[in-house]
Design an enzyme around this catalytic site. Structure first.
Site, PDB file in Angstrom:
ATOM      1  N   ASP A   1      32.347  77.207 -30.979  1.00 35.63           N
ATOM      2  CA  ASP A   1      33.112  78.229 -30.241  1.00 35.63           C
ATOM      3  C   ASP A   1      34.614  78.118 -30.484  1.00 35.63           C
ATOM      4  O   ASP A   1      35.374  79.003 -30.082  1.00 35.63           O
ATOM      5  CB  ASP A   1      32.835  78.116 -28.734  1.00 35.63           C
ATOM      6  CG  ASP A   1      31.408  78.516 -28.388  1.00 35.63           C
ATOM      7  OD1 ASP A   1      30.746  79.178 -29.223  1.00 35.63           O
ATOM      8  OD2 ASP A   1      30.947  78.173 -27.288  1.00 35.63           O
TER       9      ASP A   1
ATOM     10  N   GLY B   1      25.112  85.273 -23.420  1.00 37.00           N
ATOM     11  CA  GLY B   1      23.952  84.808 -24.179  1.00 37.00           C
ATOM     12  C   GLY B   1      23.291  83.606 -23.526  1.00 37.00           C
ATOM     13  O   GLY B   1      22.068  83.461 -23.559  1.00 37.00           O
TER      14      GLY B   1
END
Ligand code: S3P
Length: 425
Positions: A312, A91
């Site tokens: 994350d 991404g």
């Protein structure tokens, strides 16, 4: 099938290079004049996708022994790619590069694997279109593949509804090519690697609270970049050492930029024994060695402005929470639903399969810690962070655990299993 490890984890390991910083070093190096030398570059599949995309735009890049040398050609030196730009699973590659491509004098198509073709791109398309970019979703679903026709851009002030470094960075990079200045205001500060590194390359960039402003058309000059170890990769070993009784590990060379260190703040709040050694700065990025020892953890609440600094790490924090005493509540993290997988769903399903008490909410989860884990078959949807988090969970579970598509760890941490095994020899 994973071997269940009962013995304490002991020893020291070097943490591989930071993924976010490695991507940016290649991108900014390509747009700078002269040579950029990047040491401790992350050889993960995502960062290799970034190298391959810039090579397709005529940038010569050498990659030997973890050192990458980028022969940048300046802001206007990219060539039209003869092929589609394939970002794989990354991404960061797709979103940041879209900002750069919007300001070029040529057209391009960017896409990636089946996971990335489901991830939302409207978040960059809309503000880039506001800057005058011609960027369209070729399937009309606001996802990749994206067709980008280079245009003359104009600066504007974007108030982003989400704290996203990918959105912020895409706009700042487009801002390099715009007429007038470009500003981005976020609800909370997201990781600031682009700001720190662009400034070191020579960009004119100012930061005030949660607003960053960039001036167009700077002279960017090649730099020497030493990439610190990735705290997102260190997180699995932080958790393993905290959770496996009797463990003590030294994690060397870990980036602890305050916009990324939420895992440390949360671990300390949960009662973790972590000490920082050898604190220093590398290219403006704070770095340290982390000594982590087994600790009895307690539940906590994680919400608000800390979320972007640990987004994350939530899969591995969920494992810590399942092993802690008491309840952990995670809120304001709906972004997890649009990562490499729907991480709220996968964390919940997999932890429940292992016997944990966990409930998914729209924007997070509630975990009642302290229930014993048992081995299970873990579905990863090829999400590297799910595979690594549940590998650590398997160390704490009775019976066998199978991680489906375990090799997906190569996205961000190619020698993850070897490093883990080295701590239990
Ligand atoms: C990244 C930003 C974060 C993070 C991703 C890497 C970056 O994404 O989750 O793994 O390098 O800018 P968002 O910007 O979507 O929050």
């Amino acid at each position: 099938m994973l071997q269940k490890l009962h013995q304490p984890l002991r020893g020291e390991i070097e943490i591989p290079g930071d993924k976010s910083i490695s991507h940016r070093a290649v991108m900014f190096g390509s747009l700078a004049k002269g040579t950029t030398e990047i040491t401790n570059f992350l050889q993960g599949a995502d960062c290799l996708s970034t190298i391959s995309c810039f090579e397709k735009m005529g940038i010569a890049i050498e990659n030997k022994n973890n050192t990458v040398t980028v022969h940048g050609k300046g802001l206007h030196g990219l060539l039209p790619p003869s092929e589609i730009l394939d970002c794989g699973n990354s991404g960061t590659t797709l979103r940041l590069m879209s900002g750069i491509l919007s300001g070029q004098g040529f057209s391009s198509v960017v896409t990636g694997d089946s996971s990335i073709q489901k991830r939302p791109m409207k978040r960059i398309m809309e503000p880039l279109q506001n800057m005058g970019a011609s960027i369209t979703s070729m399937k009309g679903n606001n996802c990749a593949p994206l067709q980008i026709r280079g245009c003359q851009l104009h600066g504007f002030h974007y108030h982003s509804p989400i704290a996203s470094a990918q959105v912020k960075s895409a706009l700042l990079l487009a801002g390099l090519y715009a007429e007038g200045c470009t500003s981005v205001t976020e609800p909370y500060i997201s990781r600031n690697h682009s700001e720190l590194m662009l400034r070191s390359f020579g960009a004119d960039l100012t930061t005030q609270h949660t607003t960053v402003t960039i001036q167009p058309n700077p002279l960017l000059t090649g730099q020497k970049i030493q990439v610190p170890g990735d705290i997102s990769s260190a997180a699995y070993f932080i958790a393993a050492a905290l959770l496996v009784p009797g463990s003590q590990v030294l994690l060397k060379n870990v980036g602890i930029n305050p916009t990324r260190d939420g895992i440390l703040q949360v671990a300390l709040k949960m009662g973790a024994n972590i000490t920082l050694q050898n604190e220093r700065y590398q290219n403006g990025e704070k770095t340290a060695d982390l000594l982590v020892s087994y600790s009895e953890l307690k539940g906590t609440t994680i919400e608000g402005e800390i979320i972007p600094t640990l987004i994350d790490e939530i899969p591995i924090i969920a494992i810590m929470a399942a092993m802690a005493q008491g309840t952990t509540i995670i809120r304001d993290a709906s972004e997890l639903r649009v990562k490499e997988s729907d991480r709220i769903q996968l964390i919940t399903e997999n932890l429940a399969a292992m016997g944990a008490k966990i409930e998914a909410t729209d924007d997070g989860m509630i975990i009642e810690g302290g229930y014993p884990l048992q081995g299970a078959v873990i579905s990863t949807h090829k999400d590297h962070r799910i595979a690594m988090s549940f590998t650590i969970a398997s160390l704490l579970a009775k019976g066998e655990t199978t991680i489906v598509d375990r090799d997906c760890v190569a996205i961000s941490f190619p020698d993850f299993y070897e490093k883990l095994a080295s701590l239990s020899e």
